[in-house]
Design a protein around this motif. Structure first.
Motif, PDB file in Angstrom:
ATOM      1  N   UNK A  58      -0.463  57.664  -0.896  1.00 28.40           N
ATOM      2  CA  UNK A  58      -2.087  57.457  -0.605  1.00 28.40           C
ATOM      3  C   UNK A  58      -2.157  56.001  -0.763  1.00 28.40           C
ATOM      4  N   UNK A  59      -2.784  55.357   0.571  1.00 31.82           N
ATOM      5  CA  UNK A  59      -3.025  53.868   0.454  1.00 31.82           C
ATOM      6  C   UNK A  59      -4.453  53.899   0.370  1.00 31.82           C
TER       7      UNK A  59
ATOM      8  N   UNK B 119       6.983  56.041   0.107  1.00 32.47           N
ATOM      9  CA  UNK B 119       6.627  55.708  -1.610  1.00 32.47           C
ATOM     10  C   UNK B 119       5.309  54.533  -1.129  1.00 32.47           C
ATOM     11  N   UNK B 120       4.825  53.675  -1.926  1.00 27.57           N
ATOM     12  CA  UNK B 120       5.180  52.344  -1.873  1.00 27.57           C
ATOM     13  C   UNK B 120       3.373  52.434  -1.397  1.00 27.57           C
ATOM     14  N   UNK B 121       2.833  52.969  -2.154  1.00 27.91           N
ATOM     15  CA  UNK B 121       1.116  53.809  -1.768  1.00 27.91           C
ATOM     16  C   UNK B 121       0.381  52.509  -2.663  1.00 27.91           C
ATOM     17  N   UNK B 122      -1.259  52.451  -2.713  1.00 29.69           N
ATOM     18  CA  UNK B 122      -1.719  51.815  -4.287  1.00 29.69           C
ATOM     19  C   UNK B 122      -2.345  51.901  -3.686  1.00 29.69           C
ATOM     20  N   UNK B 123      -3.542  51.243  -4.365  1.00 37.97           N
ATOM     21  CA  UNK B 123      -5.541  50.772  -4.544  1.00 37.97           C
ATOM     22  C   UNK B 123      -5.221  49.510  -4.479  1.00 37.97           C
ATOM     23  N   UNK B 124      -5.635  48.553  -3.099  1.00 33.20           N
ATOM     24  CA  UNK B 124      -5.477  46.832  -2.881  1.00 33.20           C
ATOM     25  C   UNK B 124      -6.771  46.669  -2.695  1.00 33.20           C
ATOM     26  N   UNK B 125      -7.471  45.521  -2.417  1.00 32.05           N
ATOM     27  CA  UNK B 125      -8.188  44.665  -1.843  1.00 32.05           C
ATOM     28  C   UNK B 125      -8.276  44.467  -0.125  1.00 32.05           C
ATOM     29  N   UNK B 126      -9.690  44.189   0.694  1.00 33.93           N
ATOM     30  CA  UNK B 126      -9.438  44.028   1.932  1.00 33.93           C
ATOM     31  C   UNK B 126      -9.073  42.998   2.065  1.00 33.93           C
TER      32      UNK B 126
ATOM     33  N   UNK C 104      -3.234  41.914   6.064  1.00 36.62           N
ATOM     34  CA  UNK C 104      -4.427  42.611   6.375  1.00 36.62           C
ATOM     35  C   UNK C 104      -5.450  44.235   6.190  1.00 36.62           C
ATOM     36  N   UNK C 105      -4.806  44.551   5.121  1.00 38.28           N
ATOM     37  CA  UNK C 105      -5.564  46.005   5.410  1.00 38.28           C
ATOM     38  C   UNK C 105      -7.448  45.534   5.007  1.00 38.28           C
ATOM     39  N   UNK C 106      -7.460  47.257   5.674  1.00 35.57           N
ATOM     40  CA  UNK C 106      -9.428  47.203   6.071  1.00 35.57           C
ATOM     41  C   UNK C 106      -9.495  48.907   5.033  1.00 35.57           C
ATOM     42  N   UNK C 107     -10.772  48.377   4.728  1.00 40.24           N
ATOM     43  CA  UNK C 107     -11.142  49.849   4.162  1.00 40.24           C
ATOM     44  C   UNK C 107     -11.090  51.139   4.556  1.00 40.24           C
ATOM     45  N   UNK C 108     -10.802  51.188   6.376  1.00 34.75           N
ATOM     46  CA  UNK C 108     -10.439  52.244   7.130  1.00 34.75           C
ATOM     47  C   UNK C 108      -9.392  51.946   8.027  1.00 34.75           C
ATOM     48  N   UNK C 109      -8.373  51.713   6.464  1.00 26.74           N
ATOM     49  CA  UNK C 109      -6.297  51.674   6.523  1.00 26.74           C
ATOM     50  C   UNK C 109      -6.745  52.918   5.712  1.00 26.74           C
ATOM     51  N   UNK C 110      -7.545  53.330   4.571  1.00 21.74           N
ATOM     52  CA  UNK C 110      -7.236  54.251   3.534  1.00 21.74           C
ATOM     53  C   UNK C 110      -7.125  55.587   4.256  1.00 21.74           C
ATOM     54  N   UNK C 111      -6.521  56.054   3.531  1.00 25.10           N
ATOM     55  CA  UNK C 111      -5.272  57.513   3.937  1.00 25.10           C
ATOM     56  C   UNK C 111      -4.216  57.628   3.196  1.00 25.10           C
ATOM     57  N   UNK C 112      -4.047  58.623   3.429  1.00 24.29           N
ATOM     58  CA  UNK C 112      -2.827  59.117   3.081  1.00 24.29           C
ATOM     59  C   UNK C 112      -1.571  58.724   4.428  1.00 24.29           C
ATOM     60  N   UNK C 113      -0.435  58.769   3.563  1.00 23.36           N
ATOM     61  CA  UNK C 113       0.345  57.729   4.872  1.00 23.36           C
ATOM     62  C   UNK C 113       2.462  58.586   4.782  1.00 23.36           C
ATOM     63  N   UNK C 114       1.981  59.600   5.727  1.00 27.51           N
ATOM     64  CA  UNK C 114       3.419  59.798   5.820  1.00 27.51           C
ATOM     65  C   UNK C 114       4.225  59.414   6.996  1.00 27.51           C
ATOM     66  N   UNK C 115       5.719  59.656   6.774  1.00 25.75           N
ATOM     67  CA  UNK C 115       6.213  59.411   7.555  1.00 25.75           C
ATOM     68  C   UNK C 115       7.100  60.631   7.449  1.00 25.75           C
ATOM     69  N   UNK C 116       8.166  60.750   9.276  1.00 27.48           N
ATOM     70  CA  UNK C 116       8.171  61.987   9.477  1.00 27.48           C
ATOM     71  C   UNK C 116       9.664  61.348  10.443  1.00 27.48           C
ATOM     72  N   UNK C 117      10.177  61.992  10.987  1.00 26.58           N
ATOM     73  CA  UNK C 117      11.817  62.333  11.711  1.00 26.58           C
ATOM     74  C   UNK C 117      12.239  62.934  12.835  1.00 26.58           C
ATOM     75  N   UNK C 118      12.410  62.971  13.223  1.00 22.45           N
ATOM     76  CA  UNK C 118      12.691  64.149  14.712  1.00 22.45           C
ATOM     77  C   UNK C 118      14.311  63.559  15.076  1.00 22.45           C
TER      78      UNK C 118
END
Length: 125
Positions: free
Chosen positions: A120-121, A6-13, A84-98
């Protein structure tokens, strides 16, 4: 183990976001975990990983110095602080564990048994 990001959203660069990953199950503290992301039309890519103990972390070159991974095993939580987010950081972010894996596998998606639903970020320029 069940994971929920959780915690994603729409932000500016240039803005910051902190993603959270809530884990269920008592084994989380014994497992390595990571963040991956997937942009439209691209393959899932590694972002950051942290050992079960929190003592070792690994970052993709594209986020090194801007993103920080952390975990709180007492709360069964993991975090990804993104600055310092950039437009290239736009993606769906997943956490994973093993369960504990070799260091060489930390950045490899197929190494991870459990995945959460992504968050989504979107970074606008």
């Amino acid at each position: 183990v069940q994971l929920q990001a959780s915690g994603g959203g729409l932000v500016q660069a240039g803005d910051s976001l902190r993603l959270s990953c809530a884990a269920s199950g008592r084994t989380f503290r014994d497992w390595d975990m990571a963040w991956f992301r997937q942009a439209p039309g691209k393959e899932r890519e590694f972002v950051a990983a942290m050992r079960y103990s929190g003592g070792t972390s690994l970052y993709a070159d594209s986020v090194k110095g801007r993103f920080t991974i952390s975990r709180d095993n007492a709360k069964n939580m993991a975090y990804l602080q993104m600055n310092s987010l950039k437009p290239d950081d736009t993606a769906v972010y997943y956490c994973a564990s093993t369960p504990r894996i070799a260091y060489s596998g930390l950045a490899v998606p197929s190494s991870y048994h459990y995945w959460g639903r992504g968050t989504q970020v979107t970074v606008s320029s």
